[in-house]
Scaffold this motif. Structure first.
Motif, PDB file in Angstrom:
ATOM      1  N   LEU A   1      -9.490  10.412  15.539  1.00 22.52           N
ATOM      2  CA  LEU A   1      -9.980  11.746  15.193  1.00 22.52           C
ATOM      3  C   LEU A   1      -8.866  12.776  15.275  1.00 22.52           C
ATOM      4  CD1 LEU A   1     -12.484  13.423  14.471  1.00 22.52           C
ATOM      5  CD2 LEU A   1     -12.842  13.773  16.925  1.00 22.52           C
ATOM      6  N   GLY A   2      -7.981  12.645  16.244  1.00 24.20           N
ATOM      7  CA  GLY A   2      -6.895  13.610  16.386  1.00 24.20           C
ATOM      8  C   GLY A   2      -6.015  13.661  15.153  1.00 24.20           C
ATOM      9  N   PHE A   3      -5.666  12.506  14.608  1.00 25.35           N
ATOM     10  CA  PHE A   3      -4.805  12.468  13.427  1.00 25.35           C
ATOM     11  C   PHE A   3      -5.559  12.889  12.168  1.00 25.35           C
ATOM     12  CE2 PHE A   3      -2.483   9.752  16.336  1.00 25.35           C
ATOM     13  CZ  PHE A   3      -1.179  10.170  16.120  1.00 25.35           C
ATOM     14  N   VAL A   4      -6.844  12.580  12.107  1.00 21.46           N
ATOM     15  CA  VAL A   4      -7.640  13.021  10.952  1.00 21.46           C
ATOM     16  C   VAL A   4      -7.746  14.546  10.940  1.00 21.46           C
ATOM     17  CG1 VAL A   4      -9.945  13.022   9.949  1.00 21.46           C
ATOM     18  CG2 VAL A   4      -8.948  10.882  10.768  1.00 21.46           C
ATOM     19  N   ILE A   5      -7.981  15.153  12.101  1.00 19.86           N
ATOM     20  CA  ILE A   5      -8.059  16.615  12.184  1.00 19.86           C
ATOM     21  C   ILE A   5      -6.732  17.241  11.789  1.00 19.86           C
ATOM     22  CG2 ILE A   5      -8.286  18.549  13.797  1.00 19.86           C
ATOM     23  CD1 ILE A   5     -10.366  16.923  15.295  1.00 19.86           C
ATOM     24  N   TRP A   6      -5.624  16.641  12.251  1.00 19.70           N
ATOM     25  CA  TRP A   6      -4.296  17.146  11.877  1.00 19.70           C
ATOM     26  C   TRP A   6      -4.105  17.096  10.370  1.00 19.70           C
ATOM     27  CZ3 TRP A   6      -0.098  13.968  10.013  1.00 19.70           C
ATOM     28  CH2 TRP A   6       1.096  14.695   9.831  1.00 19.70           C
ATOM     29  N   TYR A   7      -4.517  16.011   9.736  1.00 20.48           N
ATOM     30  CA  TYR A   7      -4.374  15.890   8.284  1.00 20.48           C
ATOM     31  C   TYR A   7      -5.243  16.914   7.553  1.00 20.48           C
ATOM     32  CZ  TYR A   7      -5.198  14.192   3.580  1.00 20.48           C
ATOM     33  OH  TYR A   7      -5.340  14.106   2.222  1.00 20.48           O
ATOM     34  N   VAL A   8      -6.496  17.032   7.953  1.00 12.04           N
ATOM     35  CA  VAL A   8      -7.413  17.969   7.280  1.00 12.04           C
ATOM     36  C   VAL A   8      -6.927  19.403   7.447  1.00 12.04           C
ATOM     37  CG1 VAL A   8      -9.748  18.893   7.290  1.00 12.04           C
ATOM     38  CG2 VAL A   8      -9.390  16.441   7.483  1.00 12.04           C
ATOM     39  N   THR A   9      -6.460  19.738   8.654  1.00 15.49           N
ATOM     40  CA  THR A   9      -5.951  21.087   8.905  1.00 15.49           C
ATOM     41  C   THR A   9      -4.729  21.378   8.043  1.00 15.49           C
ATOM     42  OG1 THR A   9      -6.739  20.987  11.184  1.00 15.49           O
ATOM     43  CG2 THR A   9      -5.093  22.662  10.670  1.00 15.49           C
TER      44      THR A   9
ATOM     45  N   TYR B   1       0.835  -1.197   0.000  1.00 12.44           N
ATOM     46  CA  TYR B   1       0.000   0.000   0.000  1.00 12.44           C
ATOM     47  C   TYR B   1       0.873   1.251   0.000  1.00 12.44           C
ATOM     48  CZ  TYR B   1      -4.092   2.829   1.283  1.00 12.44           C
ATOM     49  OH  TYR B   1      -5.113   3.750   1.297  1.00 12.44           O
ATOM     50  N   ILE B   2       1.866   1.276   0.870  1.00 17.68           N
ATOM     51  CA  ILE B   2       2.766   2.425   0.954  1.00 17.68           C
ATOM     52  C   ILE B   2       3.564   2.576  -0.331  1.00 17.68           C
ATOM     53  CG2 ILE B   2       4.692   3.433   2.226  1.00 17.68           C
ATOM     54  CD1 ILE B   2       2.012   3.342   3.723  1.00 17.68           C
ATOM     55  N   MET B   3       3.966   1.459  -0.921  1.00 17.04           N
ATOM     56  CA  MET B   3       4.730   1.492  -2.171  1.00 17.04           C
ATOM     57  C   MET B   3       3.954   2.223  -3.257  1.00 17.04           C
ATOM     58  SD  MET B   3       5.556  -1.614  -4.764  1.00 17.04           S
ATOM     59  CE  MET B   3       3.815  -1.515  -5.268  1.00 17.04           C
ATOM     60  N   VAL B   4       2.675   1.922  -3.386  1.00 14.21           N
ATOM     61  CA  VAL B   4       1.856   2.546  -4.432  1.00 14.21           C
ATOM     62  C   VAL B   4       1.739   4.049  -4.199  1.00 14.21           C
ATOM     63  CG1 VAL B   4      -0.469   2.678  -5.388  1.00 14.21           C
ATOM     64  CG2 VAL B   4       0.575   0.462  -4.969  1.00 14.21           C
ATOM     65  N   LEU B   5       1.544   4.462  -2.954  1.00 12.74           N
ATOM     66  CA  LEU B   5       1.415   5.888  -2.656  1.00 12.74           C
ATOM     67  C   LEU B   5       2.695   6.644  -3.003  1.00 12.74           C
ATOM     68  CD1 LEU B   5      -0.428   5.740   0.799  1.00 12.74           C
ATOM     69  CD2 LEU B   5      -1.398   6.371  -1.413  1.00 12.74           C
ATOM     70  N   TYR B   6       3.838   6.106  -2.567  1.00 12.37           N
ATOM     71  CA  TYR B   6       5.100   6.791  -2.842  1.00 12.37           C
ATOM     72  C   TYR B   6       5.468   6.727  -4.321  1.00 12.37           C
ATOM     73  CZ  TYR B   6       6.544   7.980   1.883  1.00 12.37           C
ATOM     74  OH  TYR B   6       6.643   8.570   3.115  1.00 12.37           O
TER      75      TYR B   6
ATOM     76  N   ILE C   1       2.668  13.483   0.341  1.00 18.66           N
ATOM     77  CA  ILE C   1       2.545  12.031   0.432  1.00 18.66           C
ATOM     78  C   ILE C   1       2.935  11.560   1.824  1.00 18.66           C
ATOM     79  CG2 ILE C   1       3.277   9.830  -0.547  1.00 18.66           C
ATOM     80  CD1 ILE C   1       1.647  11.504  -2.439  1.00 18.66           C
ATOM     81  N   ASN C   2       3.959  12.181   2.390  1.00 13.87           N
ATOM     82  CA  ASN C   2       4.399  11.800   3.731  1.00 13.87           C
ATOM     83  C   ASN C   2       3.278  12.003   4.759  1.00 13.87           C
ATOM     84  OD1 ASN C   2       6.969  11.203   2.769  1.00 13.87           O
ATOM     85  ND2 ASN C   2       7.735  13.271   3.157  1.00 13.87           N
ATOM     86  N   VAL C   3       2.547  13.100   4.607  1.00 10.22           N
ATOM     87  CA  VAL C   3       1.441  13.382   5.528  1.00 10.22           C
ATOM     88  C   VAL C   3       0.360  12.317   5.392  1.00 10.22           C
ATOM     89  CG1 VAL C   3      -0.390  15.008   6.101  1.00 10.22           C
ATOM     90  CG2 VAL C   3       1.897  15.850   5.545  1.00 10.22           C
ATOM     91  N   VAL C   4       0.016  11.978   4.150  1.00  5.38           N
ATOM     92  CA  VAL C   4      -1.012  10.959   3.910  1.00  5.38           C
ATOM     93  C   VAL C   4      -0.562   9.614   4.473  1.00  5.38           C
ATOM     94  CG1 VAL C   4      -2.233   9.658   2.130  1.00  5.38           C
ATOM     95  CG2 VAL C   4      -1.926  12.120   1.875  1.00  5.38           C
ATOM     96  N   VAL C   5       0.683   9.258   4.222  1.00  2.33           N
ATOM     97  CA  VAL C   5       1.224   7.983   4.714  1.00  2.33           C
ATOM     98  C   VAL C   5       1.205   7.944   6.235  1.00  2.33           C
ATOM     99  CG1 VAL C   5       3.347   6.624   4.917  1.00  2.33           C
ATOM    100  CG2 VAL C   5       2.617   7.471   2.686  1.00  2.33           C
ATOM    101  N   ALA C   6       1.570   9.049   6.872  1.00  2.00           N
ATOM    102  CA  ALA C   6       1.581   9.096   8.336  1.00  2.00           C
ATOM    103  C   ALA C   6       0.184   8.873   8.904  1.00  2.00           C
ATOM    104  CB  ALA C   6       2.137  10.437   8.804  1.00  2.00           C
ATOM    105  N   VAL C   7      -0.811   9.547   8.330  1.00  2.00           N
ATOM    106  CA  VAL C   7      -2.183   9.410   8.816  1.00  2.00           C
ATOM    107  C   VAL C   7      -2.696   7.995   8.585  1.00  2.00           C
ATOM    108  CG1 VAL C   7      -4.561  10.173   8.504  1.00  2.00           C
ATOM    109  CG2 VAL C   7      -2.704  11.843   8.514  1.00  2.00           C
TER     110      VAL C   7
END
Length: 241
Positions: free
Chosen positions: A221-229, A117-122, A159-165
């Protein structure tokens, strides 16, 4: 509860240091347009299209079979190995808290799917990088590591942000594969505790199960809010520029 929370934390650290870095490495190699790249992409991505439940059944019967599993044949020394039933601590913090050997076996199965999954994103992110940036780095005398560290990796910040979340949420919501592998003792995670208290045999402990569910919700929710922000801020900065 503390054993389950520890397992979730260990899973999170493992996903970041293991499958995530491996997926990045695979993406980097495949971005070089090696011979047979499309075949490799398909092979590495195949586990992602399978549900975690199916992955669990595959590893239980093919890899971790006590007598005939592939892992048993390779590392068993000619003897049967109970990969999923060995509750001994690989790393113990107390008599009732630690990282068990059967949980490590489950981590490997989860990582096998997550890496693809991570391979495809990067890989998608690397394909979108301006080729002129790499050419400029080569002209400046950068080697492969310097070009990746100072040129390619910084451009992959979205991409790093998406992968982290995604990695954090995957670690928190892990359920299917552990449940399929019969939820052996000392491998419980918070989602398993939630299900067992709400629906388990003799269940009815709705209060405790609901508390676990709310805790998981708040963590996600905390990580989703961080990503959206973060995404909203970048969108606003792009609009203003």
């Amino acid at each position: 509860f503390f054993q389950a929370a520890l397992n979730n934390l260990v899973l999170l650290i493992f996903l970041f240091l293991g499958p995530t870095l491996l997926g990045m490495l695979l993406a980097y190699l495949l971005d070089k347009n090696l011979k047979g790249t499309r075949v490799y992409q398909s092979v590495f991505y195949l586990p992602v299209v399978l549900s975690l439940a199916v992955v669990g059944f595959m590893w239980q019967s093919v890899m971790y079979s006590t007598e005939n599993g592939l892992a048993t044949q390779l590392f068993g020394g000619g003897e049967g190995v109970n990969w999923l039933g060995n509750q001994d601590y690989l790393l113990a913090f107390s008599d009732n808290l630690g990282i068990s050997k059967n949980f490590v076996a489950i981590l490997v199965a989860i990582g096998w799917r997550h890496a693809g999954y991570i391979m495809v994103l990067y890989l998608a992110g690397m394909k979108s990088v301006d080729q002129s940036l790499r050419e400029s780095a080569a002209l400046d005398g950068c080697n492969e590591w310097q070009a990746f560290r100072h040129v390619l990796f910084p451009t992959l910040k979205p991409i790093n942000v998406v992968v982290a979340v995604i990695t954090v949420i995957e670690a928190l919501r892990a359920f299917d594969i552990i449940f399929v592998l019969n939820t052996p003792r000392r491998t419980q995670v918070l989602s398993i505790l939630t299900t067992n208290n709400l629906l388990g045999e003799g269940g009815g402990n709705v209060g405790r199960g609901s508390a676990y569910a709310v805790l998981l919700f708040l963590l996600c929710l905390g990580f989703v809010i961080w990503y959206v922000t973060n995404h909203y801020r970048k969108t606003q900065e792009g609009a203003e520029s």
